[in-house]
Motif scaffolding. Structure first.
Motif, PDB file in Angstrom:
ATOM      1  N   ARG A   1      -1.688  -8.410   3.740  1.00  0.00           N
ATOM      2  CA  ARG A   1      -2.794  -7.719   4.411  1.00  0.00           C
ATOM      3  C   ARG A   1      -2.447  -6.240   4.557  1.00  0.00           C
ATOM      4  O   ARG A   1      -1.437  -5.892   5.153  1.00  0.00           O
ATOM      5  CB  ARG A   1      -3.068  -8.347   5.777  1.00  0.00           C
ATOM      6  N   LEU A   2      -3.293  -5.382   4.002  1.00  0.00           N
ATOM      7  CA  LEU A   2      -3.038  -3.946   3.987  1.00  0.00           C
ATOM      8  C   LEU A   2      -3.819  -3.238   5.092  1.00  0.00           C
ATOM      9  O   LEU A   2      -5.048  -3.247   5.098  1.00  0.00           O
ATOM     10  CB  LEU A   2      -3.429  -3.364   2.631  1.00  0.00           C
ATOM     11  N   TYR A   3      -3.090  -2.617   6.017  1.00  0.00           N
ATOM     12  CA  TYR A   3      -3.698  -1.841   7.095  1.00  0.00           C
ATOM     13  C   TYR A   3      -3.350  -0.364   6.870  1.00  0.00           C
ATOM     14  O   TYR A   3      -2.781   0.291   7.737  1.00  0.00           O
ATOM     15  CB  TYR A   3      -3.176  -2.296   8.452  1.00  0.00           C
ATOM     16  N   LEU A   4      -3.689   0.161   5.707  1.00  0.00           N
ATOM     17  CA  LEU A   4      -3.344   1.538   5.372  1.00  0.00           C
ATOM     18  C   LEU A   4      -4.410   2.505   5.898  1.00  0.00           C
ATOM     19  O   LEU A   4      -5.511   2.101   6.266  1.00  0.00           O
ATOM     20  CB  LEU A   4      -3.184   1.677   3.858  1.00  0.00           C
ATOM     21  N   ASP A   5      -4.058   3.784   5.911  1.00  0.00           N
ATOM     22  CA  ASP A   5      -4.962   4.798   6.456  1.00  0.00           C
ATOM     23  C   ASP A   5      -6.240   4.890   5.637  1.00  0.00           C
ATOM     24  O   ASP A   5      -6.270   4.533   4.454  1.00  0.00           O
ATOM     25  CB  ASP A   5      -4.272   6.158   6.478  1.00  0.00           C
ATOM     26  N   ARG A   6      -7.286   5.423   6.265  1.00  0.00           N
ATOM     27  CA  ARG A   6      -8.572   5.577   5.596  1.00  0.00           C
ATOM     28  C   ARG A   6      -8.712   6.941   4.925  1.00  0.00           C
ATOM     29  O   ARG A   6      -9.811   7.352   4.576  1.00  0.00           O
ATOM     30  CB  ARG A   6      -9.703   5.401   6.614  1.00  0.00           C
ATOM     31  N   ASP A   7      -7.617   7.660   4.730  1.00  0.00           N
ATOM     32  CA  ASP A   7      -7.694   8.914   3.997  1.00  0.00           C
ATOM     33  C   ASP A   7      -7.613   8.627   2.500  1.00  0.00           C
ATOM     34  O   ASP A   7      -7.479   7.475   2.076  1.00  0.00           O
ATOM     35  CB  ASP A   7      -6.602   9.896   4.454  1.00  0.00           C
ATOM     36  N   ALA A   8      -7.704   9.675   1.700  1.00  0.00           N
ATOM     37  CA  ALA A   8      -7.733   9.488   0.248  1.00  0.00           C
ATOM     38  C   ALA A   8      -6.469   8.819  -0.266  1.00  0.00           C
ATOM     39  O   ALA A   8      -6.523   7.918  -1.111  1.00  0.00           O
ATOM     40  CB  ALA A   8      -7.928  10.847  -0.440  1.00  0.00           C
ATOM     41  N   THR A   9      -5.314   9.239   0.250  1.00  0.00           N
ATOM     42  CA  THR A   9      -4.047   8.666  -0.212  1.00  0.00           C
ATOM     43  C   THR A   9      -3.954   7.184   0.110  1.00  0.00           C
ATOM     44  O   THR A   9      -3.613   6.358  -0.746  1.00  0.00           O
ATOM     45  CB  THR A   9      -2.864   9.419   0.423  1.00  0.00           C
TER      46      THR A   9
ATOM     47  N   LYS B   1      -7.585  -4.673   4.828  1.00  0.00           N
ATOM     48  CA  LYS B   1      -8.020  -4.885   6.209  1.00  0.00           C
ATOM     49  C   LYS B   1      -8.500  -3.593   6.866  1.00  0.00           C
ATOM     50  O   LYS B   1      -8.862  -3.601   8.038  1.00  0.00           O
ATOM     51  CB  LYS B   1      -6.860  -5.472   7.025  1.00  0.00           C
ATOM     52  N   SER B   2      -8.510  -2.489   6.109  1.00  0.00           N
ATOM     53  CA  SER B   2      -8.892  -1.214   6.705  1.00  0.00           C
ATOM     54  C   SER B   2     -10.380  -1.119   7.008  1.00  0.00           C
ATOM     55  O   SER B   2     -10.815  -0.187   7.684  1.00  0.00           O
ATOM     56  CB  SER B   2      -8.478  -0.049   5.791  1.00  0.00           C
ATOM     57  N   THR B   3     -11.176  -2.066   6.494  1.00  0.00           N
ATOM     58  CA  THR B   3     -12.608  -2.054   6.819  1.00  0.00           C
ATOM     59  C   THR B   3     -12.832  -2.262   8.307  1.00  0.00           C
ATOM     60  O   THR B   3     -13.881  -1.897   8.831  1.00  0.00           O
ATOM     61  CB  THR B   3     -13.334  -3.162   6.036  1.00  0.00           C
TER      62      THR B   3
END
Length: 300
Positions: free
Chosen positions: A244-252, A270-272
């Motif tokens: 499960r990926l909880y990464l930032d919502r920026d471009a990177t 999971k960033s949604t």
């Protein structure tokens, strides 16, 4: 700077913090002197840091090349692209297949390195207040973090320390964000076949805060501590059936998420959950503000 805009103007791009941007693409400072952040140059190979960013002016200068400028000037020099292509890169719409350069550790400069003097249990009122502002319960933070005392530029400081797998620390306080050497990711192994992945430890603590009623060993965790360490984390992630990926919502962060989703169906975005916020902790703090606003409306 908000990376979520559909179109980023030149003026908006120039407002982006250079130190934060360099960190997002895998470049961390070798030393810090007041507002000056010194790096091994991202534009060439070197062993002594001569690439400086003045955070107050938000400008860079490469002493080895004798040139500098704003973030757009850097992007053009770093990627060999046009202004328009770099703006697309910031919006996540342009892919540069350029690997990060291998950079050697800086030696013989101990007076400029961040040194950990000791770590103790979290007890500073200022740090506890900061955690509460970030909506992180102290009882959760104390399970994973320490109060770190450190020396930088012959001055003593303290902050919230989150240890990585190589015994270095990610350090946060209300005014400073740094790392002690060696830089590495942090893995928390509970014997689960599922793992949750985060860029920073504040997002990891945020998930633990949201799931306080779930046992801590319900899944494994990995905190990258820098998106540049994603590949180093791959073997650990691949050991699990669900990632499960909880990464930032920026471009990177979103580009990295899309790349992971294309590699295997075991990766889940999971960033949604926090799609209108920068990251999970920003969303958690926002929930608290919304609840406070609603309460104020009911009382008025």
């Amino acid at each position: 700077m908000d990376f979520r805009k559909q179109k980023l103007s030149i003026a908006e791009a120039k407002e982006m913090d250079m130190v934060q941007y360099l960190s997002s693409i895998g470049h961390e400072p070798s030393k810090i002197r007041n507002n000056d952040y010194w790096y091994l140059s991202p534009l060439r190979q070197e062993k002594t840091p001569s690439f400086k960013v003045n955070q107050k002016l938000n400008r860079w200068y490469d002493h080895g090349l004798g040139t500098g400028g704003n973030i757009i000037d850097f992007g053009i020099a770093h990627y060999g692209c046009s202004v328009g292509e770099f703006l697309k890169k910031l919006n996540g719409g342009f892919s540069f297949q350029k690997p990060f350069k291998n950079r050697s550790k800086i030696e013989n400069q101990p007076e400029h390195q961040l040194k950990i003097s000791k770590d103790v249990e979290l007890n500073s009122h200022a740090l506890i207040r900061y955690l509460k502002q970030r909506k992180i319960p102290v009882e959760i933070a104390t399970q994973y973090c320490r109060e770190v005392r450190y020396e930088l530029n012959a001055k003593n400081y303290y902050g919230i320390g989150f240890k990585n797998d190589s015994d270095g620390f990610e350090i946060r306080n209300p005014y400073f964000k740094a790392s002690s050497s060696p830089k590495d990711l942090t893995t928390i192994k509970n014997g689960s076949d599922e793992v949750a992945v985060f860029e920073g430890f504040m997002d990891f603590l945020s998930l633990r805060a949201l799931h306080q009623n779930l046992p801590g060993n319900s899944q494994d965790f990995v905190v990258l501590n820098s998106v540049s360490l994603f590949e180093r984390a791959r073997p650990f992630m691949e050991e699990h059936q669900v990632v499960r990926l909880y990464l930032d919502r920026d471009a990177t962060g979103q580009n990295l998420t899309q790349r992971a989703l294309s590699m295997s169906t075991k990766y889940i975005d999971k960033s949604t959950l926090y799609k209108n916020h920068k990251d999970l902790n920003d969303w958690l703090v926002g929930i608290g503000k919304q609840q406070k606003t609603r309460l104020g409306s009911k009382l008025s």
